[in-house]
Scaffold this motif. Sequence first.
Motif, PDB file in Angstrom:
ATOM      1  N   HIS A 247      89.609  26.193  27.341  1.00 26.02           N
ATOM      2  CA  HIS A 247      90.639  27.206  27.495  1.00 26.02           C
ATOM      3  C   HIS A 247      90.816  27.990  26.202  1.00 26.02           C
ATOM      4  O   HIS A 247      90.590  27.481  25.104  1.00 26.02           O
ATOM      5  CB  HIS A 247      91.975  26.565  27.883  1.00 26.02           C
ATOM      6  CG  HIS A 247      91.956  25.921  29.239  1.00 26.02           C
ATOM      7  ND1 HIS A 247      91.630  26.609  30.379  1.00 26.02           N
ATOM      8  CD2 HIS A 247      92.223  24.649  29.630  1.00 26.02           C
ATOM      9  CE1 HIS A 247      91.690  25.786  31.419  1.00 26.02           C
ATOM     10  NE2 HIS A 247      92.046  24.592  30.989  1.00 26.02           N
ATOM     11  N   LEU A 248      91.224  29.242  26.356  1.00 32.78           N
ATOM     12  CA  LEU A 248      91.542  30.068  25.195  1.00 32.78           C
ATOM     13  C   LEU A 248      92.617  29.404  24.345  1.00 32.78           C
ATOM     14  O   LEU A 248      92.506  29.305  23.127  1.00 32.78           O
ATOM     15  CB  LEU A 248      92.035  31.449  25.657  1.00 32.78           C
ATOM     16  CG  LEU A 248      90.984  32.511  25.992  1.00 32.78           C
ATOM     17  CD1 LEU A 248      91.646  33.702  26.665  1.00 32.78           C
ATOM     18  CD2 LEU A 248      90.238  32.963  24.755  1.00 32.78           C
ATOM     19  N   LEU A 249      93.674  28.959  25.003  1.00 32.78           N
ATOM     20  CA  LEU A 249      94.782  28.321  24.302  1.00 32.78           C
ATOM     21  C   LEU A 249      94.564  26.808  24.345  1.00 32.78           C
ATOM     22  O   LEU A 249      94.874  26.152  25.332  1.00 32.78           O
ATOM     23  CB  LEU A 249      96.109  28.688  24.963  1.00 32.78           C
ATOM     24  CG  LEU A 249      97.385  28.220  24.249  1.00 32.78           C
ATOM     25  CD1 LEU A 249      97.444  28.787  22.848  1.00 32.78           C
ATOM     26  CD2 LEU A 249      98.610  28.611  25.053  1.00 32.78           C
ATOM     27  N   ASN A 250      94.016  26.270  23.257  1.00 31.59           N
ATOM     28  CA  ASN A 250      93.733  24.834  23.220  1.00 31.59           C
ATOM     29  C   ASN A 250      94.616  24.142  22.176  1.00 31.59           C
ATOM     30  O   ASN A 250      95.420  24.772  21.481  1.00 31.59           O
ATOM     31  CB  ASN A 250      92.255  24.581  22.940  1.00 31.59           C
ATOM     32  CG  ASN A 250      91.775  25.287  21.684  1.00 31.59           C
ATOM     33  OD1 ASN A 250      92.499  25.380  20.695  1.00 31.59           O
ATOM     34  ND2 ASN A 250      90.546  25.791  21.711  1.00 31.59           N
ATOM     35  N   ARG A 251      94.439  22.841  22.068  1.00 32.97           N
ATOM     36  CA  ARG A 251      95.289  22.051  21.171  1.00 32.97           C
ATOM     37  C   ARG A 251      95.125  22.498  19.725  1.00 32.97           C
ATOM     38  O   ARG A 251      96.103  22.547  18.960  1.00 32.97           O
ATOM     39  CB  ARG A 251      94.945  20.566  21.319  1.00 32.97           C
ATOM     40  CG  ARG A 251      95.823  19.652  20.467  1.00 32.97           C
ATOM     41  CD  ARG A 251      95.418  18.195  20.657  1.00 32.97           C
ATOM     42  NE  ARG A 251      95.560  17.777  22.051  1.00 32.97           N
ATOM     43  CZ  ARG A 251      95.186  16.572  22.498  1.00 32.97           C
ATOM     44  NH1 ARG A 251      94.656  15.687  21.666  1.00 32.97           N
ATOM     45  NH2 ARG A 251      95.339  16.263  23.767  1.00 32.97           N
TER      46      ARG A 251
END
Length: 917
Positions: free
Chosen positions: A769-773
């Motif tokens: 995902h684009l927004l990862n941890r």
Amino acid sequence: MGQQKIKAAGEYANVPIEQVYQQFKTSAAGLSHQEAAKRLTTYGQNAIQRSQRQSQFKLFIKNFTSLMAILLWVSGIIALFAGMLELAIAIWAVNLINGIFSFWQEHAAQKATDSLRQMLPAYTQVLRDGQQQRLDAVDLVPGDIFTIQAGNSVCADARLISATGLQVDESALTGESVPESKTVAYRPGDGKFAETNIVYAGTMAASGNAQAIALNTGMTTEFGQIAQLTQNQRDNVSPLQKELNHLTQQISLLAILIGVLFFLLAIFFVHYPIAKSFIFALGMIVAFIPEGLLPTVTLSLAQGVQRMAKKHALVKELSSVETLGETTVICSDKTGTLTQNQMTVNHIWLPSGEYKVTGQGYVNNGQINIGQQAYTFGQLHDLDLLSQISVLNNNTTVKAPENSGQQAKILGTPTEAALIILAEKAQLDRPALQAKLPRQQEFPFDSERKRMTTIQTVDQQPVAYVKGALDGLLAISTTILDNGQVRPLTDQDRQQILAADKRYAAAGLRSLAMAYRQLQPQTTWVQADVEQQLTFVGLTIMADPPRPEIYAAVAKCHAANIRIIMVTGDSALTAKSIACKIGITSDQARVVTGDELTNMTDADLKAALSDELIFARVAPEQKYRVVTMLQSIGEIVASTGDGVNDAPALKKADIGVAMGMTGTDVAKDAADMILTDDNFASIVAAIEEGRTVYSNIQKFLLYILNSNLPEAAPSVVFLFSRGLVPLPLTVMQILTVDLGTDMLPALGLGAEKSEPGIMAQPPRSHNAHLLNRRILLKAFGWYGLIAAILSTIGYFLTNRVNGWTMANLATGGFDYRQATTMTLATIIFCQIAAALNCRTQRSSVFRIGIFSNRKIIGGIIFEVLLLLALMYLPELQIIFNTAPLRGGEWLYLLAIPIPLLLIEEARKYWLRRRSTH
């Protein structure tokens, strides 16, 4: 009236021509005008119907209905109901500008052309009432008798009635680079579209002439059926579109949950009135929604499109840029994509030796041989005689390009064009030879004899020059020319010739044999009498060579763990030879032909796709099946091609890549990307650009999100003080960061060049995902946390310097606008450092050049100027609740960026050291 479906053209191949006349109620004299008019009403025009396209209005509206766009519309409505008109207008303006920009970009790149109509000829010669007439091709109907001549496109699926030396280029349908010989006599041939007495719409007559009866027209042709298959494909949602939708859902849920939490805390903890609590909660929602994300993504993709255009790749949909970066498999056509689609003679084999053909001439043992303009056999070397046969037994013309950027135009067959160029390399003057050695008679090439014979006058004597397939020509040869001497052709000679031919065939090369025979003078000659007792001269060895840059491009794909699967209509032997030569596969690769693929179950195909694989002699629907099966096992597929047969697979693939120079307009319409230079290496450059775009989106996502925490921190301070500490940041000031100061540096990050080693990494996981941890931790736990602490300190310091106490706050006699301005300014100066820090993940920003990205530097200058305008322009002071800062506050601000940059450089250095141990 819509067209009526009739039998496929191939079903008429083995039917006697008289029965074909009967079934179509026609004759050798053609249809009457009256009957043709009736059929035109029944079957419709001979044209390709286009699928109904979305109206421009719907395409326009599509850009305002994404999840992120809807979220912004709703945010504006909430702001409006909260009495914050300026905020609502600002949010809606962002949405409008972004939507208009997206529509303009895609509309400019996606000019819908009526390509299928353009591929069909405008006019044809038809028999009506026994009289030949020129007719618009759209008015051709089943049962019409029409004429085909060299250079004409075939305008319908048709059965041949008569044919003389007809060769048809079917590469647009089959991918086969060599024209097929067509005759009236039926033979099934190898693969689809190979019936010798059937011609198909959309192909082109390379040589000869013929008369044919139209069987299928318009959408009932094979050409039309492929078009229909292409049109029926739905547009897939790109991985980026899916990811942005997922990201929007994540951010929306996070913002709403935080808003609800702070709304309840404001009511029950701070004891705020409901109306004020709602506005307070709205501020938190606005703080966590990155209003600038959507326009920044759009503009970043647009920049990627512009950079790709400079690298000869035209992208029709903005989201396709990123999809390229996720590509795991490239299904590549061979002809015109991996190869040059230009037959080239590279060797000559003679009984006396082998010659390598170069741009300087014929090379043997390091010696360069230049052809001789001799006209008597005794004066000719064997090599020169072979060259003369090549250009005189030849009906093709090669016209030089008008402009430097264009290719030479071939009027005839690629094989004969290769022979002309061969003679040019030996500096033979073809017009002079044709004048000195005039042609007296010709026996055209046909697929039964597999040879062509011309009779030339040489030294005032008739001589037959013969070229053709080795097996047939060797069978009628009795002597051989060896070092200028004619001697009997022995069994040992035959074995030597066949062994050489087999060796070339194993390398994927094609041979063409040359021979001659001196004749007795007479007026005319009979073919059977001439084509016997020939003197064998030698072989020309030719191939459709790989593109020079293909080797490096394939190696780069392998390094990036991108798999290449050749899917071609060409022969299995040629396909495997090319695939092995350019490094796509090893010698152990399995070749699956179209017939084998037909008999394979989906399970068998899935199993086969796990190993090295080449597909040869495949039909259009089979290419489509291969792409579909790869997608079903989780691959992100880029499919390349240039022919009509490629269009369904191009449409189905995640990324369809068409050739701009040699590609048919059908393929260009179906594709997502068009290569203006037909260069496979441009695909690899585009994939690298796609990976860079995705990396850059993550960079400016990190940059945009890291300001969320310092934007929210003031509200937390207000909350935990139970409302005693005024809000350190207003909603309009939050919007200033999101839509004002953040935008240009974020766009600069979108233009960042590739980091070293980006193509040495495997394609990212389909589930990534684009927004990862990593981004969340860095945005909130590192960059954002530091900015929140510094901005809160700045707020309290400014208030303290200005004499803030609980007493004067309670009486309402304290103006804290300067403190809110200080909070805003601190966030902006923290963002200056963040813009530089976000340029790389691990590399030092000093290594790539701190001033190398001028767009980021320009963005930093802009945000400082905007901050000054907000502080010193009275009109903006009123709207944004700001005030001028003093010297002490400016010293605090100026001291922020450099330490933050150095601290991040130390962290990156530690990461690099850790990865090397």
